[in-house]
Each structure stands twice: as C-alpha cells, then as structure tokens.
Design a protein around this motif. Structure first.
Motif, short mmCIF file in Angstrom:
data_model
loop_
_atom_site.label_atom_id
_atom_site.label_comp_id
_atom_site.label_asym_id
_atom_site.label_seq_id
_atom_site.Cartn_x
_atom_site.Cartn_y
_atom_site.Cartn_z
N LEU A 145 0.67 -1.11 0.05
CA LEU A 145 0.02 -0.30 0.13
C LEU A 145 0.50 1.61 0.01
O LEU A 145 1.68 1.36 0.49
CB LEU A 145 -0.92 -0.15 1.35
N GLU A 146 0.47 1.84 -0.46
CA GLU A 146 1.03 3.59 -0.83
C GLU A 146 0.99 4.23 0.61
O GLU A 146 1.61 5.60 0.80
CB GLU A 146 0.57 4.48 -1.81
N LYS A 147 -0.25 4.29 1.14
CA LYS A 147 -0.27 5.56 1.74
C LYS A 147 0.12 5.00 3.33
O LYS A 147 -0.23 5.28 4.25
CB LYS A 147 -2.01 5.60 1.98
N CYS A 148 0.68 3.64 3.72
CA CYS A 148 1.47 3.06 4.85
C CYS A 148 2.56 2.27 4.47
O CYS A 148 2.87 2.03 2.61
CB CYS A 148 -0.03 2.59 5.63
N GLY A 149 2.97 1.97 5.20
CA GLY A 149 4.43 1.41 5.40
C GLY A 149 4.71 0.89 6.90
O GLY A 149 3.89 0.74 7.92
N CYS A 150 6.17 1.01 6.85
CA CYS A 150 6.07 0.86 8.37
C CYS A 150 6.34 1.65 9.34
O CYS A 150 5.52 2.71 9.04
CB CYS A 150 7.92 -0.04 8.26
N ASP A 151 5.79 0.93 10.48
CA ASP A 151 5.43 1.66 11.77
C ASP A 151 6.80 2.89 12.29
O ASP A 151 7.48 2.30 12.36
CB ASP A 151 5.46 1.00 12.90
N HIS A 152 6.93 4.55 11.59
CA HIS A 152 8.42 4.58 11.77
C HIS A 152 8.93 5.95 13.06
O HIS A 152 9.67 6.65 13.19
CB HIS A 152 8.75 5.92 10.82
#
Length: 352
Positions: free
Chosen positions: A133-140
């Motif tokens: 998903l482009e809207k989210c990724g790992c929890d930075h």
C-alpha cells in the motif's frame, strides 16, 4: 391485536433487518480478488457494502484487497475456533454469509463482530508492512534505542494504521442512523474488543548481530502475533462473555451486566444481549441454522464435541471408513522428505 402492537412489531422487524446488513461486507471473501479495481465506480458494484463503506472504498481503492483478505481470514478463523461446536460458522452463498445468527444479539454474533474487526486491522497492517500500500508502510514512530538497550530497526508493523482503518470501515454501520441503539453499542464494543486482542498481544522480535553468532548488537522491531493467537484470545473471551442490557446514565446510554452480581465487563471482554439458540435442529426459516444432523462427533468426549451433546440426545450412528495417512517418512539428502501411504480402518461417528 392493537395497532400499537403491530406498529411496535414492524419497527422491531425493521431494526432487525437494518442490523442484518452490518456484517454483509464479509461477502467480499466470496470474491477471488478485488485488487483489479481500477476505478471508483467498481466500488459501487461490490456486494455487501453500505453507502458509507462504498465512499471509503472509493477513497482507498488499493486497500480493498486487504479487506477482502481480512474477510476470508475472519471466516477461516471462525470455522477453526468453532469446528467442534454445534454452530460451526458454516457459510452461505447469500448475505449475511453466516446467516441470521449474526443478526441477533447472541454471543456467537459477538465473536463474529470481534474476529471480523480484528481481521481487517490485521490484514491491512500486514499489507502496510509488506509494501503493498502506498498510503502506509512500516511504523516509523518506533526508532532509536529502547529502555532495554536494544536498537529499534527493521519494519515494525504499523498496527495504528490498521486499527484506524478497521474503525472507520467496520464501525461505520453501527454509527449510522436507524441502528438499534443497544445492538449498535454491543457491536461497537465487540469490534473494539477484537482489535484490542491484537494490540494486547503485540510482540518484540529481534535479530542478533556479531561475530560467530554473538549478540553484541541486537536490533528489534514490533510485530503482530500470528492471527491464530488472536483467534484463540477472542474465543476465550467468547467462553466468558457477559450478558448485558442497555441502561441510561444521565444522557449517556451504556451497557451493564444483566445480572447485577456480575462484575462490570472490561474493554477487552465480549458482551451479548440475547441468549443463543441450542443450534440442534435445522430451521429452513432461519438461514444458517443447519442443525447437527450428519455432524461428526467424538464418542468418548464429555465436552461439546462429544456425541451426547453434539447430537442433542438424538443418538449417533457408527461406521468404519478407510483413512489414508502419510507414514514412515524419511529425510533424503538433499533436501526432501519421502513418505509412504498407510491405510487403516477407523470408526466414524455421526449424529442422527
């Protein structure tokens, strides 16, 4: 029969029909994929979504395949957890997929709502972490050095995004006008309980770095538990679910235990409004009420999977069947396992 009684009955039926739509989005599991959605108009053709869910679909088209996966995850886990019970989460080709069982305020409905909300949060979070998903990724937000002294690194699961999407997509029906207030409170509570089952079982995974496998430096990240562990936790809450009723405190409506001697439920507990049917007999007027005739049972068990309870006192029949199992398995270098096929006769017991 007075006009007031008829009007009240029609109103109750209308509210029940409205409630029946609440979990219809699980019908997405019947689709092979929704990842091929290329335009917003396709969202309107997805069966089982109410108007506000269609709007969410249009804003987050790329997330919908994760939602479909979440729906299938919920159904699979429900069927695993209830495989030895009279109601075993059998699905229908119509909506709602579990039949009328989930349209009533039973503890079975409580489980379905909790596992469904959890499955969407889980599937969307997993899609975030895998880069789909482009809207989210790992929890930075998880970075730096922990109080325990290890370095936060890797891809921490972005559970906050998954939970937030689940809250917006799954809960929207319960916040709509026309919903039965007590049932809406029950569903919202159980939805949140399901999501908390993930949050309370988040874990830290680590990898050691150093010469010859030493752990001079350790990097860690936050990860979701396996979904089976989530299902186990929600099933445990199902077994201890609290029967509640709606009560007005000031201007606020809340759910309280029907029996005042019981302690108040927590945010992680499941709650229900109505007693469950016995699920013994097939009722053609109630979709999803399939009964237990023909179900396998355990002759030696005294639990719910035992023939006495599973068959509801109707008795059972026994037949010998041939079972083929893998046996005499050997590991061959390198690298495969070769097994023989062993046949044996076993007794199978089925309810009359």
């Amino acid at each position: 029969m007075t006009a007031e009684y008829v009007l009240r009955s029609l109103l109750m039926l209308f509210l029940a029909l409205l409630s029946a739509n609440a979990s219809n989005w699980l019908y997405l599991a019947k689709l092979s994929s929704v990842g091929s959605i290329s335009d917003e108009e396709t969202c309107e053709r997805l069966r089982g979504l109410i108007h506000k869910q269609v709007q969410i679909c249009k804003r987050s088209v790329e997330v919908m395949d994760a939602v479909r996966h979440g729906a299938q995850l919920a159904i699979d886990e429900c069927q695993f957890q209830f495989r030895n019970r009279r109601w075993n989460c059998s699905t229908l080709e119509t909506m709602p997929v579990f039949g009328k069982v989930v349209t009533q305020g039973t503890r079975e409905a409580a489980f379905v709502y909790a596992i469904s909300a959890a499955s969407v949060a889980f599937a969307v979070t997993r899609a975030c972490s895998s880069g789909e998903l482009e809207k989210c990724g790992c929890d930075h937000n998880v970075h730096g050095v922990s109080p325990e002294g290890f370095q936060w690194s890797g891809c921490s699961d972005n559970i906050a995004y998954g939970v937030a999407f689940s809250q917006s997509f799954v809960d929207v029906r319960e916040r709509s006008k026309g919903q039965s207030p007590s049932r809406a409170l029950m569903n919202l509570h159980n939805n949140e309980s399901g999501r908390k089952a993930i949050l309370s079982h988040m874990r830290v995974e680590c990898k050691c770095h150093g010469v010859s496998g030493s752990c001079e430096v350790k990097t860690c990240w936050k990860a979701m538990p396996p979904f089976r562990k989530v299902g186990n936790a929600i099933k445990e809450k199902f077994d201890g679910a609290t029967e509640v009723e709606q009560r007005k405190v000031g201007t606020t409506k809340i759910l309280v235990p029907r029996n005042s001697q019981f302690k108040p439920h927590t945010d992680e507990d499941l709650v229900y409004l109505d007693p469950s049917p016995d699920f013994c007999d097939h009722d053609p007027r109630t979709p999803g009420m399939l009964g237990t005739a023909g179900r396998q049972c355990n002759r030696t068990s005294k639990a719910i999977d035992g023939c006495e309870l599973m068959c509801c006192g109707r008795g059972f029949q026994t037949e010998k069947v041939e079972v083929v199992d893998r046996c005499s398995c050997k590991f061959h270098w390198c690298c495969y396992v070769k097994c023989k096929q062993c046949r044996k006769m076993v007794e199978m017991h089925t309810c009359r």
